[in-house]
Design a protein around this motif. Structure first.
Motif, mmCIF file in Angstrom:
data_model
loop_
_atom_site.group_PDB
_atom_site.id
_atom_site.type_symbol
_atom_site.label_atom_id
_atom_site.label_comp_id
_atom_site.label_asym_id
_atom_site.label_seq_id
_atom_site.Cartn_x
_atom_site.Cartn_y
_atom_site.Cartn_z
ATOM 1 N N GLU A 138 -1.280 2.711 8.771
ATOM 2 C CA GLU A 138 -2.354 1.711 8.678
ATOM 3 C C GLU A 138 -3.323 2.069 7.555
ATOM 4 O O GLU A 138 -3.444 3.226 7.153
ATOM 5 C CB GLU A 138 -3.086 1.598 10.010
ATOM 6 N N VAL A 139 -4.010 1.046 7.080
ATOM 7 C CA VAL A 139 -4.980 1.180 5.996
ATOM 8 C C VAL A 139 -6.368 0.926 6.567
ATOM 9 O O VAL A 139 -6.560 -0.004 7.356
ATOM 10 C CB VAL A 139 -4.684 0.166 4.877
ATOM 11 N N LEU A 153 -3.537 11.786 4.758
ATOM 12 C CA LEU A 153 -3.778 10.450 4.228
ATOM 13 C C LEU A 153 -3.685 10.428 2.725
ATOM 14 O O LEU A 153 -3.655 11.477 2.078
ATOM 15 C CB LEU A 153 -5.142 9.945 4.692
ATOM 16 N N VAL A 154 -3.656 9.226 2.201
ATOM 17 C CA VAL A 154 -3.715 8.986 0.766
ATOM 18 C C VAL A 154 -4.947 8.130 0.529
ATOM 19 O O VAL A 154 -5.155 7.126 1.212
ATOM 20 C CB VAL A 154 -2.450 8.251 0.260
ATOM 21 N N ALA A 155 -5.767 8.537 -0.433
ATOM 22 C CA ALA A 155 -6.935 7.745 -0.812
ATOM 23 C C ALA A 155 -6.537 6.861 -1.989
ATOM 24 O O ALA A 155 -6.078 7.349 -3.026
ATOM 25 C CB ALA A 155 -8.091 8.658 -1.203
ATOM 26 N N ILE A 156 -6.669 5.545 -1.807
ATOM 27 C CA ILE A 156 -6.350 4.579 -2.861
ATOM 28 C C ILE A 156 -7.664 4.130 -3.485
ATOM 29 O O ILE A 156 -8.518 3.551 -2.811
ATOM 30 C CB ILE A 156 -5.563 3.382 -2.297
ATOM 31 N N TYR A 209 -7.985 4.082 2.678
ATOM 32 C CA TYR A 209 -7.187 5.217 3.124
ATOM 33 C C TYR A 209 -5.923 4.720 3.820
ATOM 34 O O TYR A 209 -6.004 3.905 4.736
ATOM 35 C CB TYR A 209 -7.990 6.096 4.082
ATOM 36 N N LEU A 210 -4.782 5.219 3.378
ATOM 37 C CA LEU A 210 -3.504 4.965 4.022
ATOM 38 C C LEU A 210 -3.176 6.213 4.840
ATOM 39 O O LEU A 210 -3.096 7.308 4.284
ATOM 40 C CB LEU A 210 -2.410 4.702 2.998
ATOM 41 N N PHE A 270 0.824 -1.204 0.000
ATOM 42 C CA PHE A 270 0.000 0.000 0.000
ATOM 43 C C PHE A 270 0.860 1.257 0.000
ATOM 44 O O PHE A 270 0.566 2.223 -0.688
ATOM 45 C CB PHE A 270 -0.963 0.020 1.182
ATOM 46 N N LYS A 271 1.947 1.231 0.763
ATOM 47 C CA LYS A 271 2.854 2.385 0.773
ATOM 48 C C LYS A 271 3.456 2.593 -0.610
ATOM 49 O O LYS A 271 3.584 3.726 -1.078
ATOM 50 C CB LYS A 271 3.940 2.204 1.827
#
Length: 178
Positions: free
Chosen positions: A64-65, A90-93, A37-38, A8-9
């Motif tokens: 965490e995700v 955060l990052v939205a995947i 979300y990461l 995920f990272k």
């Protein structure tokens, strides 16, 4: 769970980050989860509204995700909301991006399966503790196993996670200080 964290990272490395203030709803109960979300910095909680009673199921922190996985996987309305309890970067995947990558990379499917199994085990423990343990025992276990919860999470949300009122949590904390 290191494999999934690294995957995920890696996926999120080139994606833009977003910073939201405390109290921001990223997913509202009844909506369908389209993203994971990461968390780069900050904290989120996964919670359910039971006729006006707030039930926190889990807290998530840096690295965490989180998603409403049932909603995400089944493409159905979520039974949970996801809300920041402190300023969070955060990052939205995107779900479609993740699904396409899973189809191309069998190793990713194995990592996701491992991740989901660990989440299932954690939720099983959470529910058993809520049934078997007294509120004081649940709080003591939390302090021993998840000290960052007590240090970072607002007390009323911590009480919700423990299945007690904020007043009961305050009484427990005062008893344990003596």
């Amino acid at each position: 769970m290191g494999d999934i964290d690294n995957i995920f990272k890696g996926m999120a490395a080139d994606m833009p980050t977003r910073t939201v203030p405390a109290g921001t709803d990223l997913l509202v109960e009844g909506d369908t989860a389209k993203q994971l979300y990461l968390i780069r910095q900050g904290g989120l909680r996964l919670w359910h509204n039971d006729d006006g009673r707030d039930i926190t199921v889990q807290f998530f922190f840096e690295g965490e995700v989180v998603s409403s996985f049932e909603s995400f996987y089944l493409n159905k309305p979520s039974m949970f909301s996801i809300t920041s309890f402190e300023e969070t970067t955060l990052v939205a995947i995107d779900g479609n991006t993740l699904r396409n990558r899973i189809e191309r990379e069998p190793k990713l499917m194995a990592a996701v399966t491992d991740f989901v199994c660990h989440r299932f085990i954690a939720y099983t423990q959470y529910f058993l503790n809520r049934i078997q343990d007294s509120p004081e025992k649940r709080y003591q276990t939390l302090l021993a196993n998840q000290p960052k919860f007590a240090a970072r999470v607002p007390q009323y949300e911590l009480a919700s996670y423990l299945g007690i009122t904020p007043v009961s949590l305050s009484r427990i904390r005062n008893r344990l200080k003596k």
